[in-house]
Structures are given as C-alpha cells and as structure tokens.
Write a protein that holds these residues in place. Structure first.
Motif, short mmCIF file in Angstrom:
data_model
loop_
_atom_site.label_atom_id
_atom_site.label_comp_id
_atom_site.label_asym_id
_atom_site.label_seq_id
_atom_site.Cartn_x
_atom_site.Cartn_y
_atom_site.Cartn_z
N THR A 1 -11.09 40.44 -23.64
CA THR A 1 -11.24 39.73 -24.91
C THR A 1 -11.34 38.22 -24.70
O THR A 1 -12.21 37.56 -25.28
CB THR A 1 -10.06 40.06 -25.84
OG1 THR A 1 -10.02 41.48 -26.03
CG2 THR A 1 -10.22 39.38 -27.18
N ALA A 2 -10.48 37.68 -23.85
CA ALA A 2 -10.51 36.23 -23.60
C ALA A 2 -11.81 35.79 -22.96
O ALA A 2 -12.28 34.67 -23.19
CB ALA A 2 -9.33 35.84 -22.70
N ALA A 3 -12.43 36.68 -22.17
CA ALA A 3 -13.66 36.33 -21.45
C ALA A 3 -14.87 36.23 -22.37
O ALA A 3 -15.84 35.55 -22.04
CB ALA A 3 -13.92 37.35 -20.34
N VAL A 4 -14.82 36.93 -23.51
CA VAL A 4 -15.99 36.93 -24.42
C VAL A 4 -15.70 36.21 -25.73
O VAL A 4 -16.47 36.30 -26.68
CB VAL A 4 -16.47 38.38 -24.70
CG1 VAL A 4 -17.01 39.02 -23.45
CG2 VAL A 4 -15.34 39.23 -25.28
N GLU A 5 -14.60 35.47 -25.77
CA GLU A 5 -14.19 34.79 -27.00
C GLU A 5 -15.29 33.90 -27.58
O GLU A 5 -15.53 33.89 -28.80
CB GLU A 5 -12.94 33.94 -26.73
CG GLU A 5 -12.31 33.33 -27.97
CD GLU A 5 -11.65 34.37 -28.88
OE1 GLU A 5 -11.88 34.30 -30.09
OE2 GLU A 5 -10.93 35.23 -28.37
N LYS A 6 -15.98 33.18 -26.72
CA LYS A 6 -17.03 32.27 -27.22
C LYS A 6 -18.19 33.03 -27.85
O LYS A 6 -18.87 32.51 -28.75
CB LYS A 6 -17.54 31.38 -26.08
CG LYS A 6 -16.53 30.33 -25.62
CD LYS A 6 -17.12 29.44 -24.55
CE LYS A 6 -16.11 28.39 -24.10
NZ LYS A 6 -16.66 27.52 -23.02
N GLU A 7 -18.43 34.25 -27.40
CA GLU A 7 -19.50 35.07 -28.00
C GLU A 7 -19.04 35.71 -29.30
O GLU A 7 -19.87 36.03 -30.16
CB GLU A 7 -19.91 36.16 -27.02
CG GLU A 7 -20.51 35.68 -25.72
CD GLU A 7 -20.85 36.82 -24.79
OE1 GLU A 7 -21.70 37.65 -25.18
OE2 GLU A 7 -20.25 36.92 -23.70
N ILE A 8 -17.75 35.90 -29.45
CA ILE A 8 -17.22 36.58 -30.63
C ILE A 8 -17.28 35.69 -31.86
O ILE A 8 -17.63 36.15 -32.96
CB ILE A 8 -15.77 37.03 -30.37
CG1 ILE A 8 -15.73 38.11 -29.30
CG2 ILE A 8 -15.13 37.56 -31.66
CD1 ILE A 8 -14.32 38.45 -28.82
N GLN A 9 -16.94 34.42 -31.70
CA GLN A 9 -16.81 33.55 -32.86
C GLN A 9 -18.09 33.43 -33.71
O GLN A 9 -18.02 33.48 -34.95
CB GLN A 9 -16.34 32.15 -32.41
CG GLN A 9 -14.92 32.14 -31.87
CD GLN A 9 -13.92 32.79 -32.83
OE1 GLN A 9 -13.93 32.51 -34.04
NE2 GLN A 9 -13.08 33.68 -32.31
N PRO A 10 -19.28 33.29 -33.10
CA PRO A 10 -20.50 33.25 -33.94
C PRO A 10 -20.71 34.54 -34.72
O PRO A 10 -21.28 34.52 -35.84
CB PRO A 10 -21.61 33.04 -32.91
CG PRO A 10 -20.94 32.40 -31.75
CD PRO A 10 -19.58 33.01 -31.70
N ILE A 11 -20.28 35.68 -34.16
CA ILE A 11 -20.42 36.95 -34.87
C ILE A 11 -19.50 36.97 -36.08
O ILE A 11 -19.90 37.37 -37.19
CB ILE A 11 -20.09 38.13 -33.93
CG1 ILE A 11 -21.10 38.20 -32.80
CG2 ILE A 11 -20.05 39.45 -34.71
CD1 ILE A 11 -20.77 39.21 -31.72
N LEU A 12 -18.29 36.51 -35.92
CA LEU A 12 -17.34 36.46 -37.04
C LEU A 12 -17.88 35.59 -38.17
O LEU A 12 -17.67 35.90 -39.35
CB LEU A 12 -15.99 35.94 -36.57
CG LEU A 12 -15.25 36.73 -35.50
CD1 LEU A 12 -13.86 36.16 -35.27
CD2 LEU A 12 -15.15 38.20 -35.86
N GLU A 13 -18.56 34.51 -37.81
CA GLU A 13 -19.11 33.61 -38.83
C GLU A 13 -20.11 34.31 -39.74
O GLU A 13 -20.22 33.97 -40.91
CB GLU A 13 -19.78 32.40 -38.15
CG GLU A 13 -18.80 31.42 -37.52
CD GLU A 13 -17.92 30.75 -38.56
OE1 GLU A 13 -18.43 30.43 -39.65
OE2 GLU A 13 -16.72 30.55 -38.27
N THR A 14 -20.85 35.29 -39.19
CA THR A 14 -21.86 35.97 -40.00
C THR A 14 -21.22 36.88 -41.06
O THR A 14 -21.90 37.31 -41.99
CB THR A 14 -22.80 36.84 -39.13
OG1 THR A 14 -22.08 37.95 -38.57
CG2 THR A 14 -23.41 36.01 -38.02
#
Length: 226
Positions: free
Chosen positions: A211-224
């Motif tokens: 989870t920590a390794a992909v955190e930066k990729e997760i945040q833009p998805i949450l924004e949608t």
C-alpha cells in the motif's frame, strides 16, 4: 523418518468495489496458483440470474442465518443495505487448516475488518479501479445500467484502502493478475514453503504492490470519486 511439517495456512482477504474486476482476478488466482480453499458466502437474498446454491452462494432463510449467528459459526457477517445478511462460515478455515492449504476470502471492507480483528497475520489485498469513470463504464458493460447506489458505495469503500497490506490498481488485467498471484506466492515463501528460481522476482513484484509503495498512484484515483 523425519516428521513432515504441515504448511501454515495463510488467510488471504480480497476486497474491492463492485465492478473492479475482483471476481475475474480471484478466478485466475484459483486456476493459476492453486492450493487455495475458496470460501463461499452465505446469504439470505434470493439467487440472481444463473447463480447456483453451493457454487455462487449458500442461499439460506433469514431464520437459518440467525441460528448460525447464535451458534457463532461465522468468521464475519454483515447486513447489507438493511435488507439481506451475508456471512463467511468458520468451516472453510477449518477445511483449509486440515488440508494444509491457504484460505481465500472474497469479502467487503466491513467483513475484512472483522476477520483481521479475529485472526492475526492475515494478508489483505484491496483492488481499485483506475477511476470512477472507468468503474462506471465497467458496471454499464456488466449490468447494462449503472446503479448510482453502487457508485456511492464504491466511494465509501475505497476510503478503507489504507487498512490493507496491498493495493492493486486494476488498469490491465494480466498485470493485476500477476501481482495478485505474486502476493499469495510470496506469503508462502515467507512461511518457509520451498522456493524456486522465480522466488526473488515473485517477492519483488509483491513488494511493489504494498500500500505504501503505490500511495502516489492511489490519491489521483480517490480524487475522481469526490
């Protein structure tokens, strides 16, 4: 003659919003990795379409479900939308332990929370769609319509991703499938199951999905989903 060590049973939890491709990834995992006992959920709702009792779900009356609750037969359970009960029987964990296999649980965020509270050392994976728009498209293709309630539920569910050990962003099926397979195989290697020449790559791929390794990729998805 040396005593054979019974392999440790790993409990693997997979959660995802409806339409994220979880069922396909789980099916491929069962076919390609093996050594897994898949828990079939109990539910009080009626079968849909071609669903079969004992294959897709165990369909039971509300009274029977409540009796099972009274006997403490569930690892986890929930009442969904205030209408129907869903639950995971403890017997699947017993079967996995008896056969020296791993247990695979396809459950929601609420159920995952209950299982983690009861069992130490679970391995949890959350599957994310690439965006709300992509999830809407997949639901439309699958169901022929988009149920707004499902999208609202997805927006709520994805907020719980941080409680999971791994997050898979299901952009491309083959890669997501390889990652899920690697997570399960890496867990077995950590449990001292004999490895192979592919073990280092398997562990590397699994670690890249932390989870920590992909955190930066997760945040833009949450924004949608806002």
């Amino acid at each position: 003659m040396p005593t054979r060590t019974v392999p440790q049973t790993n409990v693997i939890i997979v959660s995802a919003p409806s339409g994220s491709g979880k069922s396909t990834l789980v099916r491929r995992l069962m076919e390609q990795v093996g050594g897994l006992v898949f828990s079939i959920s109990y539910t009080t709702r009626d079968p849909r379409g071609e669903e079969k009792n004992g294959l897709d779900y165990f369909f039971v009356a509300k009274e029977e479900f409540q009796a099972m609750l009274g006997r403490d037969e569930f690892l986890e359970w929930a009442e969904v939308f205030g209408m129907h009960y869903y639950g995971t029987s403890k017997r699947f964990l017993d079967e996995a332990r008896a056969s020296g296999q791993d247990l695979l649980l396809d459950i929601d965020v609420q159920g995952a929370r209950q299982v983690r509270a009861k069992l130490a050392g679970t391995i949890s994976v959350f599957i994310l769609p690439p965006s709300r728009q992509e999830l809407e498209k997949r639901l439309l293709l699958r169901d022929g319509r988009v149920i707004e309630r499902r999208l609202q539920q997805a927006a709520t569910e994805i907020q719980g991703y941080a409680a999971y050990d791994y997050v898979l962003i299901n952009k491309e099926l083959e890669h997501a499938s390889q990652c899920l397979n690697a997570i399960v195989l890496a867990a077995r290697l950590n449990g001292n199951e004999p490895g192979s020449a592919a073990a280092p790559e398997c562990k590397r791929l699994a670690e890249s999905c932390r989870t920590a390794a992909v955190e930066k990729e997760i945040q833009p998805i949450l924004e949608t989903f806002k």
